[in-house]
Design a protein around this motif. Structure first.
Motif, PDB file in Angstrom:
ATOM      1  N   VAL A 123       0.307 -10.965   3.884  1.00 39.30           N
ATOM      2  CA  VAL A 123       0.651  -9.783   4.683  1.00 39.30           C
ATOM      3  C   VAL A 123      -0.308  -8.635   4.379  1.00 39.30           C
ATOM      4  N   ILE A 124      -0.551  -8.382   3.096  1.00 39.75           N
ATOM      5  CA  ILE A 124      -1.415  -7.254   2.716  1.00 39.75           C
ATOM      6  C   ILE A 124      -2.861  -7.509   3.150  1.00 39.75           C
ATOM      7  N   THR A 125      -3.320  -8.758   3.007  1.00 29.21           N
ATOM      8  CA  THR A 125      -4.676  -9.106   3.449  1.00 29.21           C
ATOM      9  C   THR A 125      -4.820  -8.868   4.952  1.00 29.21           C
ATOM     10  N   ALA A 126      -3.838  -9.315   5.721  1.00 24.39           N
ATOM     11  CA  ALA A 126      -3.876  -9.112   7.175  1.00 24.39           C
ATOM     12  C   ALA A 126      -3.869  -7.627   7.514  1.00 24.39           C
ATOM     13  N   MET A 127      -3.080  -6.845   6.782  1.00 31.39           N
ATOM     14  CA  MET A 127      -3.061  -5.395   6.987  1.00 31.39           C
ATOM     15  C   MET A 127      -4.441  -4.789   6.767  1.00 31.39           C
ATOM     16  N   ALA A 128      -5.120  -5.196   5.696  1.00 33.33           N
ATOM     17  CA  ALA A 128      -6.441  -4.647   5.378  1.00 33.33           C
ATOM     18  C   ALA A 128      -7.458  -5.015   6.455  1.00 33.33           C
ATOM     19  N   ILE A 129      -7.459  -6.278   6.870  1.00 31.28           N
ATOM     20  CA  ILE A 129      -8.408  -6.720   7.898  1.00 31.28           C
ATOM     21  C   ILE A 129      -8.172  -5.952   9.201  1.00 31.28           C
ATOM     22  N   TYR A 130      -6.906  -5.833   9.592  1.00 32.66           N
ATOM     23  CA  TYR A 130      -6.548  -5.102  10.811  1.00 32.66           C
ATOM     24  C   TYR A 130      -6.991  -3.638  10.714  1.00 32.66           C
ATOM     25  N   TYR A 131      -6.759  -3.039   9.539  1.00 36.95           N
ATOM     26  CA  TYR A 131      -7.099  -1.626   9.338  1.00 36.95           C
ATOM     27  C   TYR A 131      -8.601  -1.378   9.497  1.00 36.95           C
ATOM     28  N   PHE A 132      -9.411  -2.204   8.811  1.00 40.14           N
ATOM     29  CA  PHE A 132     -10.854  -1.974   8.837  1.00 40.14           C
ATOM     30  C   PHE A 132     -11.498  -2.414  10.152  1.00 40.14           C
ATOM     31  N   ALA A 133     -10.820  -3.259  10.905  1.00 39.39           N
ATOM     32  CA  ALA A 133     -11.351  -3.698  12.194  1.00 39.39           C
ATOM     33  C   ALA A 133     -11.012  -2.719  13.312  1.00 39.39           C
ATOM     34  N   TYR A 134      -9.764  -2.220  13.317  1.00 40.80           N
ATOM     35  CA  TYR A 134      -9.289  -1.463  14.483  1.00 40.80           C
ATOM     36  C   TYR A 134      -8.937  -0.004  14.207  1.00 40.80           C
ATOM     37  N   ILE A 135      -8.392   0.287  13.030  1.00 43.22           N
ATOM     38  CA  ILE A 135      -7.903   1.640  12.752  1.00 43.22           C
ATOM     39  C   ILE A 135      -9.006   2.541  12.207  1.00 43.22           C
ATOM     40  N   HIS A 136      -9.704   2.066  11.206  1.00 41.59           N
ATOM     41  CA  HIS A 136     -10.766   2.868  10.592  1.00 41.59           C
ATOM     42  C   HIS A 136     -11.952   1.968  10.242  1.00 41.59           C
ATOM     43  N   PRO A 137     -12.771   1.624  11.234  1.00 41.73           N
ATOM     44  CA  PRO A 137     -13.963   0.824  10.950  1.00 41.73           C
ATOM     45  C   PRO A 137     -14.899   1.563   9.993  1.00 41.73           C
ATOM     46  N   VAL A 138     -15.524   0.819   9.106  1.00 41.87           N
ATOM     47  CA  VAL A 138     -16.437   1.388   8.110  1.00 41.87           C
ATOM     48  C   VAL A 138     -17.772   0.651   8.177  1.00 41.87           C
ATOM     49  N   ASP A 139     -18.735   1.131   7.393  1.00 40.97           N
ATOM     50  CA  ASP A 139     -20.054   0.489   7.390  1.00 40.97           C
ATOM     51  C   ASP A 139     -20.003  -0.905   6.772  1.00 40.97           C
ATOM     52  N   ILE A 140     -19.163  -1.063   5.758  1.00 42.28           N
ATOM     53  CA  ILE A 140     -19.042  -2.355   5.068  1.00 42.28           C
ATOM     54  C   ILE A 140     -17.723  -2.389   4.301  1.00 42.28           C
ATOM     55  N   VAL A 141     -17.142  -3.584   4.184  1.00 42.42           N
ATOM     56  CA  VAL A 141     -15.888  -3.759   3.439  1.00 42.42           C
ATOM     57  C   VAL A 141     -16.122  -4.725   2.281  1.00 42.42           C
ATOM     58  N   LEU A 142     -15.605  -4.374   1.116  1.00 34.35           N
ATOM     59  CA  LEU A 142     -15.674  -5.236  -0.060  1.00 34.35           C
ATOM     60  C   LEU A 142     -14.296  -5.856  -0.269  1.00 34.35           C
ATOM     61  N   PHE A 143     -14.224  -7.184  -0.138  1.00 38.12           N
ATOM     62  CA  PHE A 143     -12.954  -7.900  -0.280  1.00 38.12           C
ATOM     63  C   PHE A 143     -12.908  -8.609  -1.620  1.00 38.12           C
ATOM     64  N   GLU A 144     -11.935  -8.252  -2.438  1.00 32.86           N
ATOM     65  CA  GLU A 144     -11.724  -8.942  -3.714  1.00 32.86           C
ATOM     66  C   GLU A 144     -10.783 -10.115  -3.492  1.00 32.86           C
ATOM     67  N   VAL A 145     -11.184 -11.286  -3.956  1.00 37.27           N
ATOM     68  CA  VAL A 145     -10.328 -12.478  -3.884  1.00 37.27           C
ATOM     69  C   VAL A 145      -9.061 -12.245  -4.695  1.00 37.27           C
ATOM     70  N   GLY A 146      -7.936 -12.741  -4.180  1.00 40.80           N
ATOM     71  CA  GLY A 146      -6.680 -12.622  -4.917  1.00 40.80           C
ATOM     72  C   GLY A 146      -6.536 -13.683  -5.991  1.00 40.80           C
ATOM     73  N   LEU A 147      -6.584 -14.960  -5.592  1.00 42.11           N
ATOM     74  CA  LEU A 147      -6.392 -16.083  -6.523  1.00 42.11           C
ATOM     75  C   LEU A 147      -7.288 -17.235  -6.107  1.00 42.11           C
ATOM     76  N   GLY A 148      -8.178 -17.641  -7.009  1.00 38.75           N
ATOM     77  CA  GLY A 148      -9.063 -18.779  -6.718  1.00 38.75           C
ATOM     78  C   GLY A 148     -10.176 -18.374  -5.771  1.00 38.75           C
ATOM     79  N   GLY A 149     -10.089 -18.847  -4.544  1.00 38.84           N
ATOM     80  CA  GLY A 149     -11.138 -18.557  -3.569  1.00 38.84           C
ATOM     81  C   GLY A 149     -11.028 -19.442  -2.353  1.00 38.84           C
ATOM     82  N   ARG A 150     -11.136 -20.741  -2.577  1.00 39.79           N
ATOM     83  CA  ARG A 150     -11.161 -21.706  -1.476  1.00 39.79           C
ATOM     84  C   ARG A 150      -9.944 -21.567  -0.568  1.00 39.79           C
TER      85      ARG A 150
END
Length: 429
Positions: A123-150
């Protein structure tokens, strides 16, 4: 969804679903949201330790270069909103309310499918993606992995660059109990043709990363090969190191973050910025790199919350993190009397962490705190023949603060969730 408290309560209510590896639910959500992940220019940062520090340093350098930088990190130290930030400033309470109101109906719709409802982190990941795509686009986004990666929900993005900081034994119940297994999960963030920058040192883990990168036709920039960090000295606040790479050489770089390992994290971060400069026209010159490293801040990593007497917070929540803390304590406080206040999680390798901590601390006090996975007195029982138990950690911190001599140091460690509680307590008293 009318109040901030209602929004946070609903988000946290998803915790009961536990950790749900896999990308099927994220794919469903992205489809419903018209694929916001495709609108982002992003860097994806994974690894066992050092992710948050590396994110903070990359952000600070890019920000000094004049760019607007979004970050998605976890967990938070003081306020939930920290997880979604722009130039280090957390989103507002109202934005959390609005984002939750947008995601909640989709989560409820998804719950009715065979895939089941999304976890809190999804839910939180989807919120962040939605925010940076539609609400407040920025020059670049840094995404920290939560657990593992794959199988992590952040792996839905297709970044400009992937970063793997370190590999160590953590979350073994999900990622496997061998370095090669954990490296395989971490290397899962490497995408087709997307280069990877890594600070990983172990040969067996590097071999896994190299194999994955070759399969993905991705270039690898490896600490010790294509770039190097030569640590010089510890300052009262931060570390000094010389940096060499295929892109640039800079001597006497200074990071404000404490700990010998932070020079390696800083080198990884610097290499990432230099790559973005070389291939994606993020025009960050040497002075913003230097200034950005000096001004970068990441709480809970050898963080001073009191100077007289010295009280440090460090979220060393696995064996590798604890060993790094012990090395830094030996360098910074060779003649001081060190007391450690330790609270950890039941599912962590407590014995290895405590064995490492014993090398640095003359006195260790175990405690617990209000968290579902927190280890209690029963888990620490095997260690209580040589170390102490503190039922009320607040009393222990207060007593140290008011009675310790200047030669004494208190290190609060073992869990990021715990040090978050301690930091709030010290600020309020």
């Amino acid at each position: 969804m009318n109040t901030y408290e209602e929004a946070i309560d609903w988000i946290h209510s998803r915790l009961q679903l536990g950790i749900k590896p896999g990308l099927k639910r994220m794919e469903w959500l992205m489809e419903k949201m018209d694929h916001p992940e495709r609108r982002l220019r992003a860097v994806h940062i994974g690894g066992t330790n050092g992710k948050g520090s590396t994110v903070a340093m990359i952000r600070s350098m890019l920000q000094e270069g004049g760019y607007e930088v979004g970050t998605f990190t976890s967990p938070y130290i003081e306020q939930f909103n920290e997880r979604i930030s722009i130039n280090g400033v957390p989103v507002s309470d109202q934005e959390i309310i609005d984002l939750t109101a947008s995601i909640k109906p989709l989560a409820e719709e998804l719950e009715k499918t065979d895939l089941g409802g999304p976890s809190e982190f999804e839910v939180i990941t989807a919120m962040a993606i939605y925010y940076f795509a539609y609400i407040h686009p920025v020059d670049i986004v840094l995404f920290e992995v939560g657990l593992g990666g794959r199988l992590d929900s952040t792996n839905i993005i297709h970044p400009l660059l992937s970063v793997i900081t370190t590999i160590g034994m953590d979350h073994t119940q999900f990622l496997g109990d061998k370095l090669e297994d954990i490296a395989f999960e971490k290397a899962g963030i490497i995408k087709n043709g997307v280069p990877v920058i890594t600070g990983v040192q172990q040969e067996e883990a590097l071999a896994v990363i190299q194999k994955r990168a070759k399969e993905m036709k991705s270039a690898v920039y490896q600490l010790g090969e294509q770039f190097k960090a030569d640590w010089q000295e510890s300052l009262p606040q931060g570390e000094v190191f010389n940096f060499q790479s295929v892109f640039a050489q800079m001597d006497q770089l200074q990071t404000s973050l404490n700990g010998l390992h932070q020079s390696e994290n800083a080198a990884v971060a610097t290499m990432a910025v230099l790559y973005l400069r070389a291939f994606y026209a993020f025009l960050v010159e040497e002075e913003p790199i230097r200034t950005g490293l000096r001004s970068a801040n990441w709480p809970g990593r050898m963080e001073y919350i009191s100077e007289k007497p010295i009280i440090l917070l460090d979220g060393a929540h696995n064996p590798e993190g604890m060993k790094a803390l012990v090395r830094s304590l030996a360098e910074r406080f060779p003649d001081n009397q060190i007391t450690a206040l330790f609270a950890g999680m039941k599912d962590k390798q407590l014995d290895e962490m405590i064995a490492a901590l014993e090398q640095a601390a003359q006195r260790i006090m175990f405690t617990t705190f209000d968290f579902p996975r927190a280890a209690g007195k029963q888990e620490f029982q095997p260690f209580l023949t040589t170390h102490g138990w503190q039922e009320n950690w607040r009393e222990a911190v207060s007593e140290f603060k008011h009675s310790a001599s200047q030669e004494e140091v208190l290190v609060v460690t073992g869990s990021l969730y715990f040090i978050s509680e301690v930091k709030k307590f010290v600020k309020e008293t």
